[in-house]
Write a protein that holds these residues in place. Structure first.
Motif, PDB file in Angstrom:
ATOM      1  N   UNK A  90       0.804  -1.218   0.000  1.00 32.30           N
ATOM      2  CA  UNK A  90       0.000   0.000   0.000  1.00 32.30           C
ATOM      3  C   UNK A  90       0.831   1.258   0.000  1.00 32.30           C
ATOM      4  N   UNK A  91       2.121   1.137   0.275  1.00 36.46           N
ATOM      5  CA  UNK A  91       3.014   2.289   0.311  1.00 36.46           C
ATOM      6  C   UNK A  91       4.013   2.299  -0.850  1.00 36.46           C
ATOM      7  N   UNK A  92       4.426   1.107  -1.269  1.00 35.41           N
ATOM      8  CA  UNK A  92       5.425   1.003  -2.337  1.00 35.41           C
ATOM      9  C   UNK A  92       4.777   0.315  -3.533  1.00 35.41           C
ATOM     10  N   UNK A  93       4.994   0.861  -4.687  1.00 34.88           N
ATOM     11  CA  UNK A  93       4.420   0.308  -5.922  1.00 34.88           C
ATOM     12  C   UNK A  93       5.542  -0.095  -6.873  1.00 34.88           C
ATOM     13  N   UNK A 132      10.526   0.668  -9.106  1.00 33.96           N
ATOM     14  CA  UNK A 132       9.975   0.640  -7.757  1.00 33.96           C
ATOM     15  C   UNK A 132       9.864   2.083  -7.277  1.00 33.96           C
ATOM     16  N   UNK A 133       8.670   2.446  -6.773  1.00 32.06           N
ATOM     17  CA  UNK A 133       8.466   3.849  -6.386  1.00 32.06           C
ATOM     18  C   UNK A 133       7.435   3.930  -5.271  1.00 32.06           C
ATOM     19  N   UNK A 134       7.393   5.046  -4.603  1.00 30.61           N
ATOM     20  CA  UNK A 134       6.429   5.278  -3.535  1.00 30.61           C
ATOM     21  C   UNK A 134       5.050   5.586  -4.096  1.00 30.61           C
ATOM     22  N   UNK A 135       4.026   5.283  -3.322  1.00 35.41           N
ATOM     23  CA  UNK A 135       2.647   5.531  -3.729  1.00 35.41           C
ATOM     24  C   UNK A 135       2.456   7.007  -4.105  1.00 35.41           C
ATOM     25  N   UNK A 136       1.875   7.203  -5.272  1.00 36.31           N
ATOM     26  CA  UNK A 136       1.606   8.553  -5.744  1.00 36.31           C
ATOM     27  C   UNK A 136       2.820   9.296  -6.229  1.00 36.31           C
ATOM     28  N   UNK A 137       3.968   8.619  -6.320  1.00 26.33           N
ATOM     29  CA  UNK A 137       5.215   9.268  -6.758  1.00 26.33           C
ATOM     30  C   UNK A 137       5.858   8.464  -7.873  1.00 26.33           C
TER      31      UNK A 137
END
Length: 290
Positions: A90-93, A132-137
């Protein structure tokens, strides 16, 4: 005619010491090779490349890119401070350039993430991009990306390792080093202990090693480990023994100290730095093999 002398306790100890010395050398060589192999593998391994076998899963890890904005810092703080067992997905996409790859995030520590990479049976062989990136970023062009190299078999995966030990034995070279180093130390301790016992036994029988052998013009200067405390006096004539403790010559003492003595030996006498000196020609043959 020479008769074979049956093995006794002292000879068995010497055999054990010789075996441990060889094993210590082997373990030291393996430790050194493993350390060198691990270092070269570390230099040659691409940290942004993940090798995986089609139809299997593997643990991977990498650095997380945190955008220098308020949202990126906030999401990263939430993920890092989340309770144990929280679903980090839920935090990392992530996103990939080819279907058949999925990544489930297991842990985040600072800028480091760790996850389970799953490769389906239908995933295309070859290289695929993994972001690999943070949610919404979503990552921009300057954000680093990973490469997943999909391989057909475990044999192909083993052949891809830069570490020779990992490629041939299936274990990381560091594990080889951590296993062989204690054994090298153990065998070395045994060798020193047995050599010490052997030296004490020889000294008790009036036999000592040669400490120094230097050429001085037309003669050898010899320093050996028998002295005044062992009953040696100036002008005494002692016996030179080879490594098998067999007499090969005589030596005349000219200087005696507490624990050592000095002597000159004619250049024609067969002598080596690994030979011994004995106080008596016959007594050492009787006592040494008891």
């Amino acid at each position: 005619m020479n008769r074979a002398i049956p093995k006794n306790k002292a000879e068995r100890r010497k055999s054990v010491a010789d075996l441990c010395q060889k094993l210590a050398l082997i373990m030291c060589v393996l430790t050194l090779l493993a350390a060198l192999d691990g270092m070269q593998a570390g230099f040659r391994t691409d940290k942004m490349l993940f090798n995986a076998v089609r139809g299997e899963e593997t643990i991977v890890s990498g650095d997380l890119y945190i955008p220098p904005n308020e949202q990126g810092v906030s999401v990263h703080a939430e993920a890092e401070n989340s309770a144990p067992g929280t679903n980090l997905d839920g935090y990392i996409r992530y996103r990939t350039s080819t279907p058949g790859l999925s990544l489930h995030f297991l842990e985040i520590r600072g800028r480091m993430w760790r996850g389970l990479l799953q490769v389906s049976d239908s995933a295309a062989l070859g290289d695929a991009r993994l972001d690999v990136f943070l949610r919404g970023c979503p990552p921009d062009e300057i954000a680093p990306h990973h490469t997943v190299r999909v391989l057909p078999t475990q044999a192909a995966l083993a052949a891809s390792h830069t570490s020779l030990f990992h490629r041939l034995l299936g274990v990381q070279s560091w594990w080889v080093m951590f296993a062989t180093l204690p054994l090298a130390i153990l065998f070395t301790v045994v060798v020193f202990r047995e050599k010490g016992r052997e030296m004490n036994r020889l000294l008790a029988n009036g036999i000592a090693p040669i400490y120094k052998l230097a050429r001085r013009g037309d003669h050898w200067e010899v320093v050996f480990g028998l002295g005044r405390n062992h009953g040696v006096r100036e002008h005494d004539t002692l016996t030179i023994l080879n490594r098998e403790l067999i007499p090969v010559g005589c030596i005349s003492v000219h200087t005696v100290k507490a624990e050592t003595s000095h002597a000159n030996v004619d250049m024609g006498v067969h002598i080596s730095p690994r030979f011994f000196v004995a106080r008596h020609r016959t007594r050492h043959l009787d006592n040494t093999h008891k």
